[in-house]
Design a protein around this motif. Structure first.
Motif, PDB file in Angstrom:
ATOM      1  N   ALA A 294       0.919  -1.123  -0.247  1.00  0.00           N
ATOM      2  CA  ALA A 294      -0.078   0.211   0.113  1.00  0.00           C
ATOM      3  C   ALA A 294       0.798   1.303  -0.002  1.00  0.00           C
ATOM      4  O   ALA A 294       2.302   1.161   0.054  1.00  0.00           O
ATOM      5  CB  ALA A 294      -1.225  -0.012   1.322  1.00  0.00           C
ATOM      6  N   ASP A 295       0.173   2.541  -0.392  1.00  0.00           N
ATOM      7  CA  ASP A 295       1.050   3.624  -0.194  1.00  0.00           C
ATOM      8  C   ASP A 295       0.576   4.579   0.868  1.00  0.00           C
ATOM      9  O   ASP A 295      -0.669   4.855   0.868  1.00  0.00           O
ATOM     10  CB  ASP A 295       1.026   4.233  -1.660  1.00  0.00           C
ATOM     11  N   VAL A 296       1.668   5.198   1.566  1.00  0.00           N
ATOM     12  CA  VAL A 296       1.201   6.137   2.753  1.00  0.00           C
ATOM     13  C   VAL A 296       0.581   7.396   2.175  1.00  0.00           C
ATOM     14  O   VAL A 296       0.827   8.022   1.065  1.00  0.00           O
ATOM     15  CB  VAL A 296       2.483   6.593   3.594  1.00  0.00           C
ATOM     16  N   ALA A 297      -0.528   7.689   2.519  1.00  0.00           N
ATOM     17  CA  ALA A 297      -1.313   8.734   2.087  1.00  0.00           C
ATOM     18  C   ALA A 297      -0.702  10.097   2.323  1.00  0.00           C
ATOM     19  O   ALA A 297      -0.233  10.347   3.349  1.00  0.00           O
ATOM     20  CB  ALA A 297      -2.762   8.836   2.647  1.00  0.00           C
ATOM     21  N   GLU A 298      -0.801  11.094   1.240  1.00  0.00           N
ATOM     22  CA  GLU A 298      -0.360  12.572   1.365  1.00  0.00           C
ATOM     23  C   GLU A 298      -1.656  13.389   1.316  1.00  0.00           C
ATOM     24  O   GLU A 298      -1.634  14.400   1.671  1.00  0.00           O
ATOM     25  CB  GLU A 298       0.561  12.718   0.417  1.00  0.00           C
ATOM     26  N   GLY A 299      -2.686  12.699   0.968  1.00  0.00           N
ATOM     27  CA  GLY A 299      -4.192  13.345   0.790  1.00  0.00           C
ATOM     28  C   GLY A 299      -5.171  12.404   0.727  1.00  0.00           C
ATOM     29  O   GLY A 299      -4.955  11.089   0.734  1.00  0.00           O
ATOM     30  N   LEU A 300      -6.394  13.010   0.632  1.00  0.00           N
ATOM     31  CA  LEU A 300      -7.610  11.803  -0.088  1.00  0.00           C
ATOM     32  C   LEU A 300      -7.346  11.265  -1.146  1.00  0.00           C
ATOM     33  O   LEU A 300      -7.976  10.075  -1.544  1.00  0.00           O
ATOM     34  CB  LEU A 300      -8.567  12.748   0.103  1.00  0.00           C
ATOM     35  N   LEU A 301      -6.591  12.025  -1.820  1.00  0.00           N
ATOM     36  CA  LEU A 301      -6.416  11.375  -3.608  1.00  0.00           C
ATOM     37  C   LEU A 301      -4.928  10.777  -3.682  1.00  0.00           C
ATOM     38  O   LEU A 301      -4.038  11.474  -3.566  1.00  0.00           O
ATOM     39  CB  LEU A 301      -6.929  12.650  -4.445  1.00  0.00           C
TER      40      LEU A 301
END
Length: 497
Positions: A306-313
């Motif tokens: 998975a990828d750590v979120a920087e934002g909602l998108l």
């Protein structure tokens, strides 16, 4: 904090295999009566229907993934509107005119007409609650000869994209005769839905009267298998041909040639209840945000898949990262031992582990955390009613239109129909409306990112990670779709050798 990956005992795997024994009995090995030698496709799906396969619910995406219900418009890989049941369209102010495809028949033998299209669209536009894609949209449809006009209360540049949503599928008149919408024998796709066994299974047969290319497979046999270990066992044992959403914990022990990792426009988000309780205070919401260690959850629960979120998108929309600027948050206060109830669901096997990890992180920050974990069908109504202080949800961000403005409006507008955070802010509403009204293109994308920033600044939601769905395709499966938008799975080109 690192959350250890769950170890699955061999006895659990054996039990999961037992769950699948016989569930596809006789299916998948039968040859096509036409003599082509094709086999029926056995599909193990994640979630059972929530609303009797009504296209007005999230069940619509099952109908789309089975290629049985179709829309006026489809989206290409770039999210651009392309012809489907409509061959073309043009805009004049608030009105769009769609030209229908000739020679299309529904599975019950009736013809696709402008009247039939109007019936489907009107039902969707007037139902309560409305499909997410119509949040904030006042839409009417009228027949104009062999064309259909769609009019909105305000000028809407996204009408073609909206009409691509599976929740706006066009069905035959027979589907609307009862109290609920019944899609059996009422679609236009290459596969006809012929039998529904509640929340257990469904059967589809090839529709030889299809207007497009004939399906290569003679049919589809669907089984709903909510247990992730059981789905993985179905792939391993050869009980299923295509398997949805294999859990991360199972992916490493499967033949890697049988799995495909698909980056999804799906964000695992912690929604905070801004309407009442501890998180009504912006400083306490900020404290929760600072307590969340998303990297530990990605490395532990998701084993790096998975990828750590920087934002909602997320990375499925790369333009968002290019346009994003730093967000100003409220200053964090102290939890002071406040008790909160954190909810999530079991349907996605990682979610309970994510909630457990969050419980530890929030407790370390000074909160007292109670967990409430149930099947999604048994918890959604409570979540929407604001009965949790916080709720963890895996949320598709462009599920409906290929454009995230509808998702942002649905989840964060004061009148959004999926507002888990009970969030209402006039300035955010203004930003969301601007994003929704801006014509398709760079200006719209900038407005969308600005709306995202307005939401994040209020800590109504804490984006944690962006998922990658793992799909299993057995040896011999050809042409299965790997669709980030979760609209396609079995297509006319899919078959089993």
């Amino acid at each position: 904090m690192r959350v250890p990956a769950r170890l699955v005992p061999l006895t659990a795997v054996a039990a999961a295999s037992a769950l699948l024994t016989g569930c596809f009995s006789g299916a998948g090995q039968a040859t096509d009566d036409s003599g082509s030698g094709g086999k029926r496709i056995r599909v193990a799906m994640l979630q059972p229907p929530r609303s009797g396969l009504s296209p007005l619910s999230d069940d619509a995406f099952k109908l789309s993934r089975w290629s049985t219900a179709e829309t006026l418009v489809r989206l290409d890989a770039e999210g651009e509107a392309q012809p489907a049941l409509a061959t073309g369209w043009k805009q004049s102010g608030k009105t769009w005119t769609f030209t229908l495809r000739d020679g299309v028949t529904f599975h019950d033998g009736t013809k696709l007409t402008a009247k039939a299209v109007v019936t489907s669209l009107t039902k969707a536009a007037t139902t309560s609650p409305k499909p997410r894609i119509l949040d904030g949209v006042d839409l009417t449809a009228k027949a104009d000869g062999d064309r259909v006009t769609v009019t909105t209360a305000t000028e809407d540049p996204l009408v073609p994209q909206r009409l691509s949503s599976p929740q706006l599928s066009i069905l035959a008149a027979r589907a609307y005769r009862g109290k609920t919408v019944d899609p059996v024998g009422a679609g236009t796709g290459p596969f006809e839905l012929t039998k529904v066994n509640g929340t257990s299974s469904a059967t589809l047969d090839r529709y030889d009267g299809y207007w497009g290319e004939k399906a290569k497979a003679p049919g589809i046999d669907v089984k709903y298998v909510p247990d992730g270990t059981a789905r993985a066992a179905a792939l391993r044992s050869g009980e299923a041909d295509i398997v949805e959403a294999i859990p991360v914990s199972q992916a490493a022990v499967l033949d890697q040639d049988l799995i495909t990792e698909v980056p999804m426009p799906r964000t695992n988000t912690l929604y905070l209840n801004t309407g009442k309780g501890a998180f009504k205070d912006p400083a306490v919401r900020a404290a929760a945000r600072e307590a969340v260690d998303a990297k530990a959850i990605v490395e532990g629960v998701y084993e790096g898949r998975a990828d750590v979120a920087e934002g909602l998108l997320g990375p499925a929309l790369p333009w968002a990262a290019d346009l994003r600027t730093p967000v100003r948050h409220a200053e964090a206060g102290k939890p002071n031992g406040r008790t909160i109830t954190l909810g999530t669901y079991t349907d996605r096997s990682e979610m309970p582990e994510v909630a457990a990890a969050l419980q530890q992180q929030l407790q370390k920050a000074g909160f007292k955390v109670k967990l409430d974990v149930r099947e999604y069908a048994n918890i959604e109504s409570d979540a929407l009613a604001g009965r949790f202080d916080a709720f963890v949800l895996s949320r598709a961000t462009v599920l409906d239109s290929g454009d995230p403005a509808a998702y942002l409006y649905s989840d964060f507008a004061s009148d959004g129909t999926f507002n888990l955070s009970d969030f209402a802010d006039p300035e955010v509403d203004k930003a969301l409306r601007k994003a929704a009204d801006t014509p398709v293109g760079d200006a719209r994308r900038k407005a969308i990112v600005a709306a995202e920033a307005a939401v994040l600044a209020q800590d109504a939601a804490v984006p944690m990670l962006h998922e990658r769905v793992i799909q299993g395709d057995a040896k011999g499966v050809v042409g299965a779709a790997h669709d980030p938008r979760e609209r396609e799975l079995v297509t006319t080109d899919t078959y089993v050798k």
